[in-house]
Design a protein around this motif. Structure first.
Motif, short mmCIF file in Angstrom:
data_model
loop_
_atom_site.label_atom_id
_atom_site.label_comp_id
_atom_site.label_asym_id
_atom_site.label_seq_id
_atom_site.Cartn_x
_atom_site.Cartn_y
_atom_site.Cartn_z
N LEU A 204 0.85 -1.19 0.00
CA LEU A 204 0.00 0.00 0.00
C LEU A 204 0.89 1.25 0.00
CD1 LEU A 204 -2.58 -1.13 2.71
CD2 LEU A 204 -2.92 -1.10 0.23
N PRO A 205 0.34 2.41 -0.37
CA PRO A 205 1.14 3.63 -0.33
C PRO A 205 1.75 3.82 1.05
CG PRO A 205 -0.91 4.04 -1.49
CD PRO A 205 -1.03 2.66 -0.92
N PRO A 206 3.07 3.95 1.15
CA PRO A 206 3.72 4.06 2.46
C PRO A 206 3.32 5.34 3.20
CG PRO A 206 5.31 3.45 0.77
CD PRO A 206 4.06 3.87 0.05
N GLU A 207 3.33 5.26 4.51
CA GLU A 207 3.09 6.41 5.39
C GLU A 207 4.43 6.90 5.92
OE1 GLU A 207 0.29 7.89 6.67
OE2 GLU A 207 -1.30 6.67 5.75
N ARG A 208 4.72 8.19 5.76
CA ARG A 208 5.96 8.77 6.28
C ARG A 208 5.61 9.75 7.39
NH1 ARG A 208 9.92 9.98 1.20
NH2 ARG A 208 11.07 10.98 2.90
N THR A 213 6.17 8.04 18.85
CA THR A 213 5.19 6.97 19.08
C THR A 213 3.82 7.29 18.50
OG1 THR A 213 6.35 6.20 21.06
CG2 THR A 213 4.02 5.60 20.83
N GLN A 214 3.27 8.46 18.82
CA GLN A 214 1.90 8.74 18.40
C GLN A 214 1.76 8.85 16.88
OE1 GLN A 214 -0.80 8.71 20.59
NE2 GLN A 214 -1.80 8.48 18.59
N PRO A 215 2.64 9.58 16.18
CA PRO A 215 2.50 9.62 14.72
C PRO A 215 2.60 8.23 14.07
CG PRO A 215 3.93 11.39 15.45
CD PRO A 215 3.69 10.53 16.64
N ILE A 216 3.46 7.37 14.60
CA ILE A 216 3.56 6.02 14.03
C ILE A 216 2.29 5.24 14.31
CG2 ILE A 216 4.81 3.83 14.13
CD1 ILE A 216 7.33 5.41 14.81
N ALA A 217 1.77 5.37 15.54
CA ALA A 217 0.51 4.68 15.88
C ALA A 217 -0.63 5.15 14.98
CB ALA A 217 0.16 4.92 17.35
N VAL A 245 10.37 3.33 20.41
CA VAL A 245 9.32 4.10 19.75
C VAL A 245 8.41 3.22 18.89
CG1 VAL A 245 8.89 5.92 18.05
CG2 VAL A 245 10.67 6.23 19.78
N GLY A 246 9.00 2.39 18.01
CA GLY A 246 8.18 1.56 17.13
C GLY A 246 7.31 0.57 17.86
#
Length: 549
Positions: A204-208, A213-217, A245-246
């Motif tokens: 799927l289109p990657p998320e950058r 922690t919160q932005p990755i979640a 973090v991950g």
């Protein structure tokens, strides 16, 4: 089965053990001797032959191989016909081969007449790829032995199973830190896409997002809503703890961490978790490389529909050493090629050495410290270069500047490339850029050595080269002694543009702070990597320079 010399008159129906060449005819090994063959042998003057005669209950080799193959068959398996006591088994679809070693070992231990050889377990296979071969060793198998073999093959778990790869939708989250190069991010996406598509999946289109922690979640949740059936997190900095973090982002998304770390190298720093029923992994730094590493083993099982448990991961250690290690004297692909093979950098990396010898030696004036001779009469710069030449780094480039002719004369006869820095008086950066410009274009890295550090030996440089692995995040390698950072330093060529932009009387060390996540430190056994010699008093304290005046 009776085997041995057999009188011709008793040989009808026996199996010929060795090829016999007759006038106008060849009787091949394995021929069942009929009346015509017997007559031909007699006409050729043969009174007896070496043959095998089956006894009551014996099963001929082709029939025995055929029956055992049928007992081993299962979904997505195909087979060849029996010939010379052999049947081959093939995959009917692409997938992951799982072999039960207990069943195979029990079959092979049953009797010397029957053998089964397979590919290793958990290897990806393509359609029509050969998975196993069944070979009957003699010309017949005792019937009782074959019946037990058939029972073993049909009872319990299958000896061979192909688990087809599923077309999973995969979500990828890329976390970013300031200073991370765009090419690194693009490389991570490309390597992941190649892995996913190679296993019949879709990326799927990657998320950058920011490495927090919160932005990755939040990105994981968006990918779940987009239909992701497998979630991957590629961190800007390698995960070092299950609370990093991950992994924390997986937990914040409502998931859990199942296992951290694996006994596979490269691939140690992987974190396995899940969110609801969706596997969620934090990838090791080596996942940015297309080369085989531990993440491949995990992804293959997940795409094949197999659960990956902590016990599965902890059981991957045997065979899990996928790269060369410093303790091994020669890399596997060079073993047996002689002592000269050790001169090439391991794993095919091309690493050069750059010796900076252009400075004006102002603190030791009127002497030029690079030309001060040791107690054996060797100039310091020659001693430094000889140490570098004793390492595996090639080629060795020496940058000259102040007293160019005398420095070049001191290095006469040595296998080095000389590069002159016309503007050496402008400072260290001018020498550095002149040397970098003289390097070949196909390098992976360069060790930057200082011309006033004569105690740094070749094996120390080799240790830096062994640790160098940009794909695992070790793109800048520096030596330390008791925690203090020293020289020389090894740089990936990805930093060449930044080094070429440096100006003034400084080197590249300040770039370390901009790329802290790409730095690896190698602790040395002594302080040679900390000792440069700018004054006469300091030089007199160096081993081999006590006589300096």
């Amino acid at each position: 089965m009776i085997f041995g010399p057999t009188p011709i008159e008793e040989a009808r129906g026996a199996v010929l053990a060795h090829t016999v060449r007759l006038s106008g005819r060849v009787l091949k090994k394995g021929t069942v001797l009929d009346a015509a063959a017997i007559s031909a042998l007699q006409a050729g003057g043969h009174g007896n032959v070496i043959a095998a005669r089956l006894e009551a209950g014996d099963v001929p080799e082709d029939e025995a191989a055929d029956r055992l193959a049928n007992a081993l068959m299962g979904p997505l398996l195909a087979r060849s016909r029996a010939s010379t006591g052999r049947v081959n088994l093939f995959a009917d679809a692409a997938g992951l081969l799982v072999v039960d070693p207990t069943v195979v070992n029990r079959l092979n231990a049953l009797d010397e007449s029957l053998t089964v050889a397979t590919l290793p377990s958990y290897v990806p296979v393509s359609a029509r790829e050969m998975l196993a071969t069944i070979k009957v060793i003699p010309f017949a198998v005792p019937g009782a032995v074959l019946e037990v073999a058939e029972l073993l093959a049909r009872s319990g778990p299958p000896a061979l199973a192909v688990h087809p790869f599923r077309p999973l939708k995969v979500g990828l989250v890329l976390s970013e830190l300031p200073g991370v190069k765009e090419s690194v991010m693009e490389g991570a996406v490309e390597a992941t896409r190649d892995r996913v598509e190679g296993l019949c999946g879709t990326l799927l289109p990657p998320e950058r997002v920011r490495h927090e922690t919160q932005p990755i979640a939040d990105a994981l949740n968006r990918l779940r809503r987009a239909g992701a059936e497998l979630l991957l997190v590629a961190g800007a900095s390698a995960v070092v703890d299950r609370r990093d973090v991950g992994p924390a982002a997986i937990i914040r998304s409502g998931g859990a961490i199942d296992h951290f770390g694996m006994p596979v190298d490269p691939g140690n720093l992987i974190c396995l978790g899940h969110i609801d029923e969706i596997p969620a992994l934090v990838l090791p730094g080596c996942a940015k490389s297309p080369k085989l590493n531990g993440i491949d083993w995990v992804l293959q099982r997940l795409f094949a529909g197999l659960r990956v448990t902590p016990a599965d991961v902890m059981g991957m250690g045997v065979g899990g050493l996928l790269k060369e290690m410093e303790a091994r004297p020669l890399p596997r692909d060079q073993a047996g090629q002689g002592a000269g093979a050790a001169q090439a950098p391991r794993r095919g990396r091309k690493i050069a050495a750059l010796v900076l010898a252009a400075g004006r030696s102002r603190r030791m004036a009127p002497l030029n410290k690079l030309l001060v001779a040791d107690d054996q009469g060797m100039p310091m710069v020659a001693r430094v270069v000889d140490n570098v030449l004793a390492s595996r780094a090639r080629p060795v480039v020496v940058v000259t500047g102040h007293e160019r002719a005398r420095v070049e004369a001191a290095l006469a006869g040595r296998a080095v490339i000389l590069a002159h820095a016309e503007d050496y008086a402008e400072g260290l950066s001018a020498s550095l850029k002149a040397g970098l410009a003289a390097l070949p274009k196909d390098l992976d890295g360069v060790v930057i050595c200082l011309g006033d550090m004569p105690l740094v030996a070749g094996p120390m440089i080799d240790r830096l080269m062994t640790a160098f692995d940009p794909e695992e995040g070790r793109a800048i390698v520096m030596p330390t002694f008791r925690g203090k950072q020293g020289n020389p330093m090894l740089w990936s060529m990805e930093f060449l543009p930044e080094m070429m932009a440096i100006s003034g009387d400084v080197g590249a060390r300040h770039l370390v702070g901009l790329h802290a996540d790409r730095v690896a430190e190698v602790e040395m056994a002594d302080d040679a990597v900390l000792r440069d010699f700018d004054t006469t008093d300091a030089l007199r304290k160096a081993p081999g320079f006590a006589g300096v005046r």
